[in-house]
Design a protein around this motif. Sequence first.
Motif, PDB file in Angstrom:
ATOM      1  N   PRO A   1       0.815  -1.219   0.000  1.00 20.08           N
ATOM      2  CA  PRO A   1       0.000   0.000   0.000  1.00 20.08           C
ATOM      3  C   PRO A   1       0.848   1.268   0.000  1.00 20.08           C
ATOM      4  N   LEU A   2       2.160   1.122   0.235  1.00 22.56           N
ATOM      5  CA  LEU A   2       3.055   2.285   0.199  1.00 22.56           C
ATOM      6  C   LEU A   2       3.570   2.565  -1.205  1.00 22.56           C
ATOM      7  N   ALA A   3       3.316   1.663  -2.161  1.00 23.39           N
ATOM      8  CA  ALA A   3       3.824   1.831  -3.523  1.00 23.39           C
ATOM      9  C   ALA A   3       3.018   2.892  -4.270  1.00 23.39           C
ATOM     10  N   THR A   4       3.655   3.509  -5.261  1.00 27.59           N
ATOM     11  CA  THR A   4       2.998   4.529  -6.078  1.00 27.59           C
ATOM     12  C   THR A   4       2.106   3.858  -7.113  1.00 27.59           C
TER      13      THR A   4
ATOM     14  N   ASP B   1       3.263  -3.227 -10.718  1.00 24.57           N
ATOM     15  CA  ASP B   1       1.960  -3.859 -10.488  1.00 24.57           C
ATOM     16  C   ASP B   1       1.079  -3.056  -9.542  1.00 24.57           C
ATOM     17  N   ALA B   2       1.555  -1.883  -9.136  1.00 24.69           N
ATOM     18  CA  ALA B   2       0.756  -1.051  -8.238  1.00 24.69           C
ATOM     19  C   ALA B   2      -0.375  -0.378  -9.011  1.00 24.69           C
ATOM     20  N   GLY B   3      -1.544  -0.360  -8.383  1.00 27.87           N
ATOM     21  CA  GLY B   3      -2.698   0.246  -9.048  1.00 27.87           C
ATOM     22  C   GLY B   3      -3.800   0.520  -8.056  1.00 27.87           C
ATOM     23  N   GLY B   4      -5.030   0.328  -8.513  1.00 29.73           N
ATOM     24  CA  GLY B   4      -6.178   0.611  -7.661  1.00 29.73           C
ATOM     25  C   GLY B   4      -6.196  -0.217  -6.391  1.00 29.73           C
ATOM     26  N   LEU B   5      -5.674  -1.446  -6.460  1.00 29.68           N
ATOM     27  CA  LEU B   5      -5.645  -2.297  -5.278  1.00 29.68           C
ATOM     28  C   LEU B   5      -4.820  -1.646  -4.171  1.00 29.68           C
ATOM     29  N   ASN B   6      -3.687  -1.074  -4.524  1.00 29.31           N
ATOM     30  CA  ASN B   6      -2.839  -0.418  -3.527  1.00 29.31           C
ATOM     31  C   ASN B   6      -3.573   0.724  -2.844  1.00 29.31           C
ATOM     32  N   VAL B   7      -4.250   1.534  -3.664  1.00 26.08           N
ATOM     33  CA  VAL B   7      -5.016   2.654  -3.117  1.00 26.08           C
ATOM     34  C   VAL B   7      -6.106   2.129  -2.201  1.00 26.08           C
ATOM     35  N   TYR B   8      -6.798   1.084  -2.635  1.00 23.85           N
ATOM     36  CA  TYR B   8      -7.882   0.496  -1.855  1.00 23.85           C
ATOM     37  C   TYR B   8      -7.383   0.044  -0.487  1.00 23.85           C
ATOM     38  N   VAL B   9      -6.311  -0.727  -0.459  1.00 26.47           N
ATOM     39  CA  VAL B   9      -5.780  -1.248   0.807  1.00 26.47           C
ATOM     40  C   VAL B   9      -5.355  -0.098   1.711  1.00 26.47           C
ATOM     41  N   ALA B  10      -4.626   0.859   1.159  1.00 29.09           N
ATOM     42  CA  ALA B  10      -4.124   1.974   1.964  1.00 29.09           C
ATOM     43  C   ALA B  10      -5.263   2.789   2.559  1.00 29.09           C
ATOM     44  N   GLU B  11      -6.256   3.100   1.750  1.00 24.20           N
ATOM     45  CA  GLU B  11      -7.343   3.967   2.209  1.00 24.20           C
ATOM     46  C   GLU B  11      -8.258   3.260   3.202  1.00 24.20           C
ATOM     47  N   VAL B  12      -8.617   2.017   2.912  1.00 18.26           N
ATOM     48  CA  VAL B  12      -9.500   1.291   3.824  1.00 18.26           C
ATOM     49  C   VAL B  12      -8.806   1.035   5.152  1.00 18.26           C
TER      50      VAL B  12
ATOM     51  N   PRO C   1       5.491   9.272 -17.447  1.00 19.94           N
ATOM     52  CA  PRO C   1       5.449   8.239 -16.401  1.00 19.94           C
ATOM     53  C   PRO C   1       4.407   8.593 -15.362  1.00 19.94           C
ATOM     54  N   HIS C   2       4.021   7.599 -14.587  1.00 19.16           N
ATOM     55  CA  HIS C   2       2.992   7.848 -13.589  1.00 19.16           C
ATOM     56  C   HIS C   2       3.483   8.852 -12.554  1.00 19.16           C
ATOM     57  N   ALA C   3       2.548   9.621 -12.027  1.00 22.00           N
ATOM     58  CA  ALA C   3       2.878  10.712 -11.116  1.00 22.00           C
ATOM     59  C   ALA C   3       2.263  10.469  -9.744  1.00 22.00           C
ATOM     60  N   GLU C   4       2.781  11.186  -8.756  1.00 20.53           N
ATOM     61  CA  GLU C   4       2.143  11.195  -7.437  1.00 20.53           C
ATOM     62  C   GLU C   4       0.742  11.782  -7.571  1.00 20.53           C
ATOM     63  N   ARG C   5      -0.101  11.487  -6.599  1.00 21.60           N
ATOM     64  CA  ARG C   5      -1.509  11.838  -6.748  1.00 21.60           C
ATOM     65  C   ARG C   5      -1.748  13.339  -6.826  1.00 21.60           C
ATOM     66  N   SER C   6      -0.926  14.134  -6.147  1.00 21.14           N
ATOM     67  CA  SER C   6      -1.110  15.581  -6.216  1.00 21.14           C
ATOM     68  C   SER C   6      -0.866  16.107  -7.633  1.00 21.14           C
ATOM     69  N   GLU C   7       0.147  15.526  -8.321  1.00 19.61           N
ATOM     70  CA  GLU C   7       0.408  15.914  -9.706  1.00 19.61           C
ATOM     71  C   GLU C   7      -0.649  15.339 -10.635  1.00 19.61           C
TER      72      GLU C   7
END
Length: 428
Positions: A20-23, A28-39, A296-302
């Motif tokens: 969940p700390l991955a960008t 392989d980081a994606g929506g699953l990472n966001v889901y785990v981190a946020e929940v 390339p993929h960016a941090e969420r603020s960008e």
Amino acid sequence: MDVSVDYPRRVAMVSLHTSPLATPGVGDAGGLNVYVAEVARRLAERGLHVDVFTRDDGTAPAEVVEVDDNLRVLHVPAGPRGPVAKEDLPDLVPEFSDRLESVASAYDLVHSHYWLSGMVGLALRRSHGLPLVHTMHTMARVKNGSRPSGGVTEPDLRALGESQVVSGAEVLTANTEDEAADLVRAYGARPDQVSVVPPGVDLHTFHPCDQQESRELLGVAQDAQVVLFVGRIQPLKAPDVLIRAVARLLEREPARRRHLRLIVIGSASGPDAGWSGTLAPLAEQLGVGDVVEFRPHAERSELFRYYCVSDVVGVPSYSESFGLVALEAQACGRPVVATDVGGLRHAVRDSHTGRLVDGHDPDDWADMLAEVLDHPAERVRLGANAAAHASRFSWSTTAAATLEAYGDALRVARRRSFITGAWFERGR
């Protein structure tokens, strides 16, 4: 929240293959990472002690990362301390499970994410009697039924593992009613075993924004027509469909070239990682190399700023359990054109917050993109509706529904223990 006896106090959350700390958007980081981190964060805010267990791939700053009050991420040694291809991770499940055996008794419940973690959860359920809640995120049999031509087929081992998890888990959570039906149809889940828990969106990060200001910040022309793609660069996500659609638009109206831009944000992912290298040559071959920009993929603020820059966000995936990008874009007040599949049917309301496209024909996608790009008043209407629609999805709501699923799992486990115990007593 005061956690009652009907809910677990300590939860072992398992996300073996990605942290969940991955960008999101990298590897392989994606929506699953966001889901785990946020929940996990929202459950911790409610008073649960949540430990997230993930494989140590050598990128973590420490073995144990204290994320917040009541929330830690623990990096478990399993296999080499470095990247491992996802297709090789099943071999590491036994070692990962063994590492958790010594600490499992400290927890009241296991919540696993993705099938590899589900196999770990099953092992802990068997050895310690811990109730198991599992979230699939994606399913092999569903993905194989909708994969693009020439796309990688999910292995039989995964489908078998998912079947075992379905058979063993007390509760399965699904993003939508459609996903719940897929669990019943494709894996034989019991309808009363499945809880629908819609994902959320970070409404603090993603919210309606000023397009003109964002374009000034990022150096994008104010009169540009901007189509945006965000996601992992792999055939399943189908950014090539947008490249072909943009080419069709320019074939029909060459004068568009002065204004039209397609921005593709994301990084290569999975066993098809080499496929990402075909996109720039494809754009050149189709005569739109000057129109398409790869980032390339960016941090969420960008990422927020790029959503704000866009006129429309395209989500041409072949399969999505929900479609977090579609929800983030709409939270920023941007209409979405998406494939009419899976969870995207729920994330996007056709003709109200965006448009749904049946299939991946570039001409159909060009038609839908043009409808949004060429009608400013309609674009404003869709965007306003999109922001209102997305505002109803919050991670706090997701956490509340997850907590209810935990309560259900504890009750099922208690009934199982009672029945097993009563049968044992009668047998004596």
